[in-house]
Design an enzyme around this catalytic site. Structure first.
Site, mmCIF file in Angstrom:
data_model
loop_
_atom_site.group_PDB
_atom_site.id
_atom_site.type_symbol
_atom_site.label_atom_id
_atom_site.label_comp_id
_atom_site.label_asym_id
_atom_site.label_seq_id
_atom_site.Cartn_x
_atom_site.Cartn_y
_atom_site.Cartn_z
ATOM 1 C CD GLN A 19 -8.201 5.929 7.747
ATOM 2 O OE1 GLN A 19 -7.812 5.497 8.821
ATOM 3 N NE2 GLN A 19 -9.143 5.324 7.055
ATOM 4 C CG ASP A 71 4.409 -8.482 7.578
ATOM 5 O OD1 ASP A 71 5.367 -8.746 8.315
ATOM 6 O OD2 ASP A 71 3.598 -9.330 7.156
ATOM 7 N N GLY A 72 4.543 -7.487 4.104
ATOM 8 C CA GLY A 72 4.608 -8.374 2.935
ATOM 9 C C GLY A 72 5.829 -8.071 2.084
ATOM 10 N NE ARG A 85 -2.203 -4.370 -1.720
ATOM 11 C CZ ARG A 85 -1.779 -3.916 -0.530
ATOM 12 N NH1 ARG A 85 -0.854 -4.566 0.135
ATOM 13 N NH2 ARG A 85 -2.293 -2.822 0.002
ATOM 14 N NE ARG A 142 -6.926 -4.905 5.541
ATOM 15 C CZ ARG A 142 -6.329 -5.077 4.379
ATOM 16 N NH1 ARG A 142 -6.544 -6.154 3.697
ATOM 17 N NH2 ARG A 142 -5.501 -4.193 3.881
ATOM 18 C CG ASP A 152 1.561 -3.590 10.455
ATOM 19 O OD1 ASP A 152 2.393 -2.920 9.794
ATOM 20 O OD2 ASP A 152 0.741 -4.349 9.929
ATOM 21 N NE ARG A 196 -27.136 13.181 13.545
ATOM 22 C CZ ARG A 196 -27.225 13.835 12.406
ATOM 23 N NH1 ARG A 196 -26.136 14.194 11.774
ATOM 24 N NH2 ARG A 196 -28.392 14.102 11.890
ATOM 25 N N GLY A 254 0.841 -1.206 0.000
ATOM 26 C CA GLY A 254 0.000 0.000 0.000
ATOM 27 C C GLY A 254 0.871 1.248 0.000
ATOM 28 C CD GLU A 287 -9.315 -1.629 7.548
ATOM 29 O OE1 GLU A 287 -8.137 -1.413 7.260
ATOM 30 O OE2 GLU A 287 -10.241 -1.568 6.726
ATOM 31 C CB THR A 306 3.028 0.116 6.209
ATOM 32 O OG1 THR A 306 1.678 -0.122 6.637
ATOM 33 C CG2 THR A 306 3.943 -0.283 7.341
ATOM 34 C CB ILE A 307 -0.757 4.362 6.894
ATOM 35 C CG1 ILE A 307 -1.785 3.302 6.466
ATOM 36 C CG2 ILE A 307 -0.395 5.261 5.733
ATOM 37 C CD1 ILE A 307 -3.166 3.901 6.186
ATOM 38 C CG ASP A 308 -1.545 -0.818 8.381
ATOM 39 O OD1 ASP A 308 -2.434 0.054 8.387
ATOM 40 O OD2 ASP A 308 -1.516 -1.773 7.585
ATOM 41 C CB VAL A 352 17.039 5.584 -1.783
ATOM 42 C CG1 VAL A 352 17.810 4.528 -2.569
ATOM 43 C CG2 VAL A 352 16.488 4.998 -0.483
HETATM 44 P P1 ATP Z 1 0.868 -2.774 3.495
HETATM 45 O O1 ATP Z 1 1.272 -2.892 4.943
HETATM 46 O O2 ATP Z 1 0.656 -1.360 3.110
HETATM 47 O O3 ATP Z 1 -0.263 -3.682 3.089
HETATM 48 P P2 ATP Z 1 2.740 -4.710 2.442
HETATM 49 O O4 ATP Z 1 4.148 -4.566 1.994
HETATM 50 O O5 ATP Z 1 2.488 -5.550 3.669
HETATM 51 O O6 ATP Z 1 2.145 -3.242 2.606
HETATM 52 P P3 ATP Z 1 1.661 -6.783 0.730
HETATM 53 O O7 ATP Z 1 0.667 -6.716 -0.381
HETATM 54 O O8 ATP Z 1 1.393 -7.705 1.843
HETATM 55 O O9 ATP Z 1 1.862 -5.274 1.230
HETATM 56 O O10 ATP Z 1 3.083 -7.197 0.120
HETATM 57 C C1 ATP Z 1 3.599 -6.511 -1.021
HETATM 58 C C2 ATP Z 1 4.122 -7.501 -2.035
HETATM 59 O O11 ATP Z 1 5.230 -8.221 -1.456
HETATM 60 C C3 ATP Z 1 3.153 -8.594 -2.446
HETATM 61 O O12 ATP Z 1 2.240 -8.169 -3.431
HETATM 62 C C4 ATP Z 1 4.109 -9.664 -2.961
HETATM 63 O O13 ATP Z 1 4.511 -9.377 -4.273
HETATM 64 C C5 ATP Z 1 5.313 -9.528 -2.039
HETATM 65 N N1 ATP Z 1 5.263 -10.552 -0.980
HETATM 66 C C6 ATP Z 1 4.522 -10.550 0.134
HETATM 67 N N2 ATP Z 1 4.745 -11.678 0.874
HETATM 68 C C7 ATP Z 1 5.628 -12.415 0.175
HETATM 69 C C8 ATP Z 1 6.245 -13.691 0.376
HETATM 70 N N3 ATP Z 1 6.008 -14.429 1.468
HETATM 71 N N4 ATP Z 1 7.102 -14.137 -0.575
HETATM 72 C C9 ATP Z 1 7.357 -13.400 -1.683
HETATM 73 N N5 ATP Z 1 6.814 -12.194 -1.921
HETATM 74 C C10 ATP Z 1 5.956 -11.708 -1.019
#
Ligand code: ATP
Length: 326
Positions: free
Chosen positions: A258, A106-107, A75, A175, A133, A166, A14, A226, A129-131, A26
């Site tokens: 947000q 995290d992802g 994503r 989430r 977390d 109100r 996100g 949420e 990330t805005i979360d 960077v």
């Molecule tokens: P936000 O906190 O804003 O949701 P995020 O980085 O957690 O951001 P995700 O959609 O969970 O957002 O992850 C971003 C991208 O990272 C995913 O679309 C995917 O391409 C990659 N990714 C996430 N988890 C894995 C994993 N276990 N292995 C390989 N790639 C991953």
């Protein structure tokens, strides 16, 4: 020690305000250290398709104050598969890129760890990330701005709530984590704050509202993350309405406002410091870490740790909220 001549930077997951300030830092820190810096479009998608171009200092002029990300974000399903990551590695090698800096949540960091483990290419993560977390950093880029956006919106809702007597349920993003809800709830003087980390007892909420009624409170704001276990703002409002049919109840879902907007000074400064630190980390031969901020100082947190551990909510903030929401 491997000499790093050329690096790439991407934003993923996100979008978050301050990502542009991070990209700018960077790019400029890389150039300052005599590196070539490539910007990758649309996160891991652009890495796989080879959608990147070399950036010069002017490419990042006038972006420190803007929200979103000039590199776009995405994503990527393909990056979850080894074949996708192999394509990404080949594209990097073909362009002569020695290391990667990723900005995301995290992802994004999970993907980064997987990639660096498989292909032995140094990857440094920046928390974006805005979360808020992510374990190992007190703050993430974008969180402070999002927090201020929520506070501004809830202050406006309060005007209406007070004018009409109100009860408002305001749903904020989060989430899995209640950081935004808890801090914004304290900052807005919310009457109750419902977050995923704490079980929601509707009976308690109702008895509190009953007390407020007796005290003739002119308005009430309940902040709901949420991901709250009682089912989100609409669901909770429906349940409360049954016992308070005489109340004028409204629900407001703040949604995507947000995410956007001009980053706060705090986010801009943190993103700038973390960007410089990410490039420094590569020069120090780091390979698989997130740069973060603890007690206002830069820290290096191994991907393994930031992914493994869960960042808990600050207990003293919970206590503060409990005391002040009576
Ligand atoms: P936000 O906190 O804003 O949701 P995020 O980085 O957690 O951001 P995700 O959609 O969970 O957002 O992850 C971003 C991208 O990272 C995913 O679309 C995917 O391409 C990659 N990714 C996430 N988890 C894995 C994993 N276990 N292995 C390989 N790639 C991953």
């Amino acid at each position: 020690m491997t000499k790093i001549n050329s690096i790439a930077v991407l934003t993923s997951g996100g979008d978050a305000p301050g990502m542009n300030a991070a990209i700018r830092a960077v790019v400029r820190a890389g150039i300052f250290n005599k590196m070539k810096v490539f910007g990758v479009m649309r996160g891991y998608e652009g890495l796989i398709s080879g959608n990147f171009k070399e950036m010069v200092s002017r490419d990042v002029s006038n972006i420190i104050q803007t929200g979103g990300t000039i590199l776009k974000t995405a994503r990527s399903k393909e990056f979850h598969e080894i074949e996708g990551r192999k394509k990404a590695y080949n594209k990097l090698k073909r362009a002569g890129i020695d290391a990667l800096i990723v900005i995301g949540g995290d992802g994004t960091l999970r993907g980064a760890r997987q990639f660096t483990n498989e292909f032995n290419i140094p990857v440094i993560g920046m928390p974006g990330t805005i979360d808020n977390d992510l374990w190992g950093t007190d703050y993430t880029i974008g969180y402070d701005t999002a927090l201020n956006t929520v506070v501004e919106a809830v202050d406006k809702i309060r005007d209406t709530a007070a004018s009409h007597n109100r009860l408002f349920f305001v749903e904020v993003m989060g989430r899995d984590a209640g950081f935004l809800a808890l801090r914004s709830g304290i900052a807005c003087g919310a009457e109750a704050i419902l977050i995923p980390e704490k079980e929601t007892h509707l009976d308690q909420l109702k008895s509190y509202l009953e007390k407020g009624k007796k005290k003739r409170k002119s308005s009430s704001i309940i902040i709901v993350a949420e991901g709250d276990d009682a089912g989100g703002a609409f669901e909770i409002a429906k349940k409360v309405k049954k016992d308070f049919s005489d109340y004028s109840i409204r629900v407001s879902i703040l949604g995507h406002i947000q995410r956007g907007g001009r980053p706060s000074a705090f986010d801009r400064v943190m993103a700038s410091r973390l960007g410089v630190a990410a490039v420094d980390a590569l020069l120090d031969d780091q390979k698989s870490i997130m740069v973060g901020m603890q007690n206002r100082e830069i820290v290096h947190v191994p991907f393994n740790k930031t992914i493994k551990y869960h960042k808990g909510i600050n207990d003293s903030l919970l206590v503060t909220a409990d005391i002040l929401t009576i």
